[in-house]
Design a protein around this motif. Structure first.
Motif, short mmCIF file in Angstrom:
data_model
loop_
_atom_site.label_atom_id
_atom_site.label_comp_id
_atom_site.label_asym_id
_atom_site.label_seq_id
_atom_site.Cartn_x
_atom_site.Cartn_y
_atom_site.Cartn_z
N GLN A 357 38.50 42.44 45.97
CA GLN A 357 37.31 41.95 45.29
C GLN A 357 37.30 40.43 45.15
O GLN A 357 36.23 39.81 45.13
CB GLN A 357 37.11 42.63 43.93
N HIS A 360 37.12 38.87 49.07
CA HIS A 360 35.77 38.99 49.65
C HIS A 360 34.68 38.56 48.67
O HIS A 360 33.50 38.70 48.96
CB HIS A 360 35.54 40.43 50.12
N GLN A 361 35.11 38.03 47.50
CA GLN A 361 34.18 37.45 46.52
C GLN A 361 33.08 38.43 46.12
O GLN A 361 31.90 38.12 46.13
CB GLN A 361 33.60 36.14 47.07
N ARG A 362 33.53 39.64 45.74
CA ARG A 362 32.59 40.68 45.32
C ARG A 362 32.56 40.77 43.80
O ARG A 362 33.60 40.84 43.14
CB ARG A 362 33.01 42.04 45.87
N THR A 363 31.37 40.80 43.24
CA THR A 363 31.21 40.97 41.80
C THR A 363 30.16 42.05 41.54
O THR A 363 29.53 42.56 42.48
CB THR A 363 30.77 39.66 41.13
N ASP A 367 23.94 38.89 44.67
CA ASP A 367 24.19 37.65 45.41
C ASP A 367 25.57 37.07 45.14
O ASP A 367 25.78 35.86 45.22
CB ASP A 367 23.12 36.59 45.08
N SER A 368 26.55 37.94 44.80
CA SER A 368 27.93 37.52 44.55
C SER A 368 28.05 36.44 43.49
O SER A 368 28.94 35.58 43.54
CB SER A 368 28.58 37.04 45.86
N PHE A 371 30.09 33.34 42.60
CA PHE A 371 30.59 32.69 43.83
C PHE A 371 29.48 31.98 44.60
O PHE A 371 29.76 31.18 45.49
CB PHE A 371 31.28 33.72 44.73
N ASN A 372 28.24 32.29 44.27
CA ASN A 372 27.12 31.70 44.99
C ASN A 372 26.69 30.34 44.45
O ASN A 372 25.66 29.80 44.85
CB ASN A 372 25.91 32.65 44.96
#
Length: 427
Positions: A357, A360-363, A367-368, A371-372
């Protein structure tokens, strides 16, 4: 003259121990009537909430007072977990969307996870052979979007705080000490958690002291305390805290929205009694750690231990052994398990940024987020971005040191490690 070593238990020999070592829960294994009695008093007073009730006993206040006294800080705040403490500390510093926070490559997921939950983004710095943040790695990851540094003394071993603080002060970046695993650790005579702007602690099940869950924030700064107290309590600063600490916030200009991370009185009661046992716990672990290390140095001159910037400040909760290769570490752990001696590496042998997570910058947000954020220097993670961590984590094996170990236990652990090292030709 050394006696001839027996065959490894893995190969059918007699194990070094006939039964497993005590479980690796330092605070929990010394729980007893004291914790039960105080928790019962809270329940019988029908007042498990810290700020009001039929007959509040002030257990959380008492815990905070003990922490302030023993850690030498003017402010302490009980919260629900160390993850909550990290979020509260970050928000006390005003950190949020569009900010970066430096985190060591070796830590539990909760440390960078709290950064993300505070709507900031973690940037990872490499470690040295203490498995803690390498001060020399900081400059490589600092830019003007970095708003905080989190240090993490792993498994009772202090961070090298003087050079870390020197870099932080040079750049005007505040430091949060995440002392979750290492309550009682010190650096040059000062308690870990009291050297940076804020320190956070954990009272989760496998920590030095425990109530199952729980955490705390400490600071020397009145304004940071006020902001932490506000964020942990729905944006409020209770009259009790204002009076206790002489706080005079302007609710028209200082107030902001917070969350609910309040510690319960039952948790506070358990932790007051746990805190009474801290000095004895640390003394027992330190004594056993030193005996075991000394015995191994005498028997295995080639053995390599985890390094430390201050061995006197290490609480001795774990003995770190650096093996030649990851494969050797795997064989060592397998053989030790057969000898009924616990030995393990950390976090699956991988840097924390390799957790899917994070990598791969998953939240949970669209739109992540966060991280966006439109960073001038975009955040990209690669597998090899912290090469020392990649190399060291799978080679560093830890043997937990329970406060309940006897001299007989230590002798058997020594014999088991020596047997395995020599049989596998590791030293």
């Amino acid at each position: 003259m050394e006696k001839q070593l027996e065959k490894l238990a893995l190969d059918g020999g007699k194990p070094a121990r006939s039964k497993p070592l005590p479980p690796n829960y330092p605070g929990a294994v010394v729980m007893g009537e004291e914790e039960a009695a105080y928790a019962e008093r809270v329940i019988r007073a029908q007042s498990p909430f810290r700020f009001y009730g039929a007959n509040p006993l002030g257990a959380v206040d008492a815990l905070e007072e003990r922490m302030m006294q023993d850690l030498g800080v003017p402010y302490a705040l009980g919260v629900t977990s160390c993850t909550a403490a990290l979020v509260v500390a970050l928000k006390a510093l005003g950190i949020g969307y569009g900010d970066k926070v430096i985190v060591p490559a070796v830590t539990f997921l909760a440390t960078p996870g709290a950064v993300v939950c505070a709507n900031a983004v973690p940037v990872f710095a490499d470690v040295d052979e203490s498995l803690n943040l390498d001060p020399s790695a900081l400059e490589r990851v600092i830019d003007d979007e970095v708003k905080a540094i989190i240090t993490v003394p792993i498994l009772g071993n202090p961070c090298d705080m003087d050079p870390i603080l020197a870099v932080a002060r040079k750049h005007g970046i505040p430091v949060i000490e995440d002392v979750a695993q290492s309550l009682g650790t010190s650096y040059r005579g000062k308690p870990a958690g009291t050297l940076g702007e804020l320190g956070v602690y954990s009272f989760q099940m496998n920590k030095i002291l425990t109530a199952g869950e729980g955490g705390a924030v400490v600071t020397r700064d009145a304004k940071l305390y006020e902001r932490a107290a506000r964020y942990h309590d729905q944006g409020l600063v209770r009259p009790q805290l204002k009076e206790r600490f002489g706080l005079q916030p302007n609710e028209e200009t200082d107030a902001f929205v917070g969350q609910n991370y309040r510690m319960s009185e039952v948790t506070g009661a358990i932790l007051v009694e746990q805190w009474n046992k801290l000095e004895g716990l640390i003394a027992a672990m330190k004594s056993s750690h030193r005996k075991l290390k000394r015995q191994l140095e005498e028997r295995l001159p080639g053995i390599v231990f985890r390094s430390s910037p201050d061995e006197d400040g290490d609480i001795g909760s774990n003995l770190g052994l650096l093996l030649p290769t990851a494969e050797a570490a795997g064989r060592f752990m397998q053989a030790m398990a057969a000898e009924n001696i616990t030995a393990h590496t950390l976090y699956g042998g991988r840097p924390v940024y390799m957790v899917p997570q994070l990598f791969h910058q998953r939240t949970a947000e669209k739109d992540s987020f966060p991280f966006n954020a439109p960073f001038k220097n975009p955040i990209r993670y690669t597998e090899d971005m912290c090469p020392r961590a990649v190399d060291l984590i799978p080679r560093m094996v830890f043997v937990p040191i329970s406060p309940l170990l006897t001299d007989e236990d230590l002798e058997e652990v020594t014999e088991g490690i020596v047997k395995v090292y020599r049989s596998l030709r590791l030293a």
